[in-house]
Design an enzyme around this catalytic site. Structure first.
Site, PDB file in Angstrom:
ATOM      1  CG  ASP A   1      39.993  47.378  41.749  1.00 14.96           C
ATOM      2  OD1 ASP A   1      40.115  46.936  42.914  1.00 14.96           O
ATOM      3  OD2 ASP A   1      38.967  47.223  41.069  1.00 14.96           O
TER       4      ASP A   1
ATOM      5  CD  GLU B   1      35.092  46.427  38.061  1.00 10.32           C
ATOM      6  OE1 GLU B   1      36.306  46.435  38.313  1.00 10.32           O
ATOM      7  OE2 GLU B   1      34.340  45.526  38.456  1.00 10.32           O
TER       8      GLU B   1
ATOM      9  CG  ASP C   1      32.011  44.795  41.632  1.00  9.65           C
ATOM     10  OD1 ASP C   1      33.034  45.434  41.357  1.00  9.65           O
ATOM     11  OD2 ASP C   1      32.026  43.711  42.249  1.00  9.65           O
TER      12      ASP C   1
ATOM     13  CD  GLN D   1      34.818  38.917  47.048  1.00 11.41           C
ATOM     14  OE1 GLN D   1      35.744  38.411  46.422  1.00 11.41           O
ATOM     15  NE2 GLN D   1      34.647  40.221  47.117  1.00 11.41           N
TER      16      GLN D   1
ATOM     17  CG  HIS E   1      31.000  38.144  44.482  1.00 11.03           C
ATOM     18  ND1 HIS E   1      31.798  38.343  43.374  1.00 11.03           N
ATOM     19  CD2 HIS E   1      31.223  39.215  45.273  1.00 11.03           C
ATOM     20  CE1 HIS E   1      32.478  39.470  43.511  1.00 11.03           C
ATOM     21  NE2 HIS E   1      32.149  40.023  44.646  1.00 11.03           N
TER      22      HIS E   1
HETATM   23  C1  GLC Z   1      35.671  44.654  41.196  1.00  7.75           C
HETATM   24  C2  GLC Z   1      36.169  45.659  42.208  1.00  7.75           C
HETATM   25  C3  GLC Z   1      37.281  45.038  43.010  1.00  7.75           C
HETATM   26  C4  GLC Z   1      36.771  43.788  43.675  1.00  7.75           C
HETATM   27  C5  GLC Z   1      36.108  42.838  42.663  1.00  7.75           C
HETATM   28  C6  GLC Z   1      35.330  41.756  43.352  1.00  7.75           C
HETATM   29  O1  GLC Z   1      36.618  44.339  40.262  1.00  7.75           O
HETATM   30  O2  GLC Z   1      36.590  46.830  41.567  1.00  7.75           O
HETATM   31  O3  GLC Z   1      37.789  45.943  43.951  1.00  7.75           O
HETATM   32  O4  GLC Z   1      37.851  43.115  44.278  1.00  7.75           O
HETATM   33  O5  GLC Z   1      35.194  43.523  41.836  1.00  7.75           O
HETATM   34  O6  GLC Z   1      34.082  42.222  43.788  1.00  7.75           O
END
Ligand code: GLC
Length: 596
Positions: free
Chosen positions: A359, A291, A249, A217, A149
């Site tokens: 997180d 991630e 991410d 976002q 996003h």
């Molecule tokens: C990932 C990040 C987290 C964030 C999310 C949205 O999971 O680690 O901190 O809120 O992405 O970008």
């Protein structure tokens, strides 16, 4: 035609049928990025290509930190590189630092400009300079690429809001709730209490926009080839500044399809594979870290296959949350099961091991496995959350819930390693016994993490036992997000106590350094037991064998090492003849090496 081109063009054709003509623009962008790549980075690309395992050595030690809270700015971080080296760190993950609107930034995860650094942290030139400083000291730099996003303030979003169709097509725009409501039937929620729903009504333009994470976002539409190409250009812009590792991410979320859960769809893997090809062509020394905070069966596919690799590295998220479950239950059966599963994966897979990150800890445990022991998902999550928020009459843990959804009983957990291990309570009450127990647990958990295969990554502050920052609750910009509990300013005055013999900081810092140094100097770290409170980890290499023994309970435990011969206690440097029955004290651990 080179094989990479053939594959890229085939994958591109699969995703963008009828728009294949746009591939040429992507190829031109790749060519331009290659031409613009600085000579020193190209040189390091060549060296890394000649040594593809360069990043997987046992000497690798990572740390993740937020630039602002750690050192104020990028220049501040540059001034602190000697501290990081004192910590043994040679892989630095700087949390998001690109331009992001204040108060609507999700910790920097809502990017409004992918080519500008958040002004108070410095400039792109500072980032480039820092990357150069890091490289001269043998430190690789990792940066987030927040690709699912953009911020609602990003130029594309502004133009979309202003009614430009071309930009609306880069997101998911709807005139009414018909389609959004159909999505909601199958798509789960990421932030059920903080940001419920996956769409946001924009009253000023009378449209609904997809916002899987926070309302500010806006999800990018990767079914539009322009989005893929321009985001790829942004990625290459960052790698050409000297970033070595790109953290993709929230990558499982990047493809949306009505009627699905919009997670891990096959097209996501096509996109990641394309990014891997692009980086292998333009900047082959750069690594992709995915991630993927999912269950193990959904994580491993992001490595791709040996012929068609996707990510170089992934987070060992299940081992992380299972470790905390084990700390609360004093029962290693699930962790043993989980580590056995990881150990059964191909050796080339590289996981990042960690205890804490920026997180929350989501309790994504293997509940069907736990059901065998009578542990049900909802009551067990409640137990873990009660345990770690200090609600139970025993245990000294101090954490806070995150996105506590009463309906689902699904809350997640926040807090620093030290506070979750009980150090905050111990130091406040001044109890030496509690302090000893907290330190023992903290070090044991780190030892367990450090003896696993992969790349260990510390969360800055953990090396000196930094406790929770409850002050976030007084900051209106942070109060709604309990993850700020473990994102406090780095306490330099406390870190200075690492030099004071017998201080908590000194014992943790040097305790960790010893573990890390033993790990680095013993080749056994390159590549099960009958007692349910003790975890035995075996490592084998070139005729050597390591037994890592960890007592997860506060009670002494006996373990039987059936194999006779001479063992070396690596941490004490002492030999041990035919140990047979050993007694481990509460939270005690041993690293025993045996030569065949
Ligand atoms: C990932 C990040 C987290 C964030 C999310 C949205 O999971 O680690 O901190 O809120 O992405 O970008």
């Amino acid at each position: 035609m080179p094989p990479r081109y053939d594959e890229l063009s085939r994958l591109y054709g699969q995703l963008y049928r009828g728009r294949e003509d746009t591939l040429g623009v992507l190829l031109t962008a790749m060519e331009e990025a290659y031409q613009a790549r600085p000579a020193d980075l190209k040189e390091s690309d060549r060296a890394r290509e000649a040594d593809p395992g360069w990043y997987r050595q046992r000497s690798r030690l990572g740390m993740m930190l937020y630039t602002g809270p750690f050192a104020g700015s990028l220049r501040g971080v540059a001034d602190k590189l000697s501290y990081l080296q004192e910590c043994g760190v040679n892989y630095l993950h700087l949390m998001p630092l690109l331009e992001s609107p204040k108060g609507r930034s999700d910790g920097g995860y809502a990017v409004s400009n992918f080519r500008r650094v958040q002004p108070e942290l410095g400039t792109m030139a500072d980032l480039e300079a820092l990357a150069g400083d890091c490289h001269r000291r043998g430190i690789s730099l990792c940066l987030d690429f927040v690709m699912n996003h953009t911020s609602e303030e990003h130029e594309w979003a502004r133009r979309a809001r202003a009614g430009e169709r071309e930009y609306q097509e880069r997101y998911f725009f709807y005139d009414n709730w018909d389609i959004p409501n159909r999505y909601e039937q199958t798509v789960p929620q990421v932030f059920p209490t903080d940001a419920p729903g996956n769409f946001t009504w924009q009253p000023d333009i009378g449209k609904v926009v997809m916002t899987t994470f926070y309302p500010y976002q806006w999800d990018l539409n990767y079914a539009n080839p322009v989005v893929f190409r321009e985001m790829t250009e942004n990625l290459l812009f960052l790698t050409n500044r000297g970033i070595d590792v790109i953290r993709l991410d929230a990558v499982p979320y990047i493809w949306k399809q009505l009627g699905t859960n919009c997670r891990n769809l096959p097209q996501v893997h096509t996109l990641v594979r394309m990014l891997r090809i692009v980086t292998e062509v333009v900047c082959p020394g750069v690594l992709l870290l995915g991630e993927v905070v999912m269950e193990p069966a959904l994580v491993a596919p992001y490595f791709g296959t040996p012929e068609k690799p996707e990510c170089h590295m992934l987070y060992n998220v299940t081992a992380m949350c299972t470790t905390w479950h084990t700390a609360a239950t004093h029962d290693v059966r699930l962790l043993r099961h989980q580590l056995n599963q990881v150990a059964a994966l191909p050796r080339g897979y590289t996981f990042q091991n960690y205890l804490r990150c920026h997180d929350d800890i989501g309790w994504g445990l293997d509940y069907p496995f736990l059901a065998r022991f009578g542990m049900g998902e909802v009551p067990h999550k409640r137990f873990l959350n009660d345990y770690f928020t200090g609600k139970l009459p025993y245990g000294a843990s101090r954490g806070a819930l995150y996105n506590d959804d009463e309906r689902l009983g699904d809350a997640r957990l926040c807090g620093t390693t030290a506070s979750l291990c009980g150090l905050e309570t111990a130091m406040e009450t001044g109890s030496p016994a509690m302090t000893e127990q907290a330190l023992a647990l903290d070090l044991m958990l780190h030892a367990c993490m450090l003896s696993q295969s992969g790349i260990p990554v510390l969360y800055a502050g953990d090396e000196v036992g930094q406790r929770n920052d409850w002050g976030y609750r007084n900051d209106p910009e942070k109060a709604g997000d309990s993850r700020y509990l473990h994102r406090g300013d780095f306490q330099w005055d406390e870190a200075a106590l690492r030099q004071e013999p017998d201080s908590v900081q000194c014992r943790l810092f040097h305790g960790l350094r010893q573990l890390e140094e033993v790990r680095q100097s013993n080749p056994i770290f390159d590549a099960d037991a009958g007692n349910d409170a003790v975890l035995a980890l075996g490592r084998y290499k070139d005729g050597e064998k390591l037994y890592g023994l960890y007592n997860f309970s506060p009670e002494p435990q006996k373990v039987w090492l059936s194999e006779t011969g001479t063992y070396t206690d690596l941490l004490r440097g002492t030999p041990m003849e035919n140990p047979g029955v050993l007694t481990l004290g509460g939270y005690e651990f041993l690293w025993l090496l045996k030569r065949m």
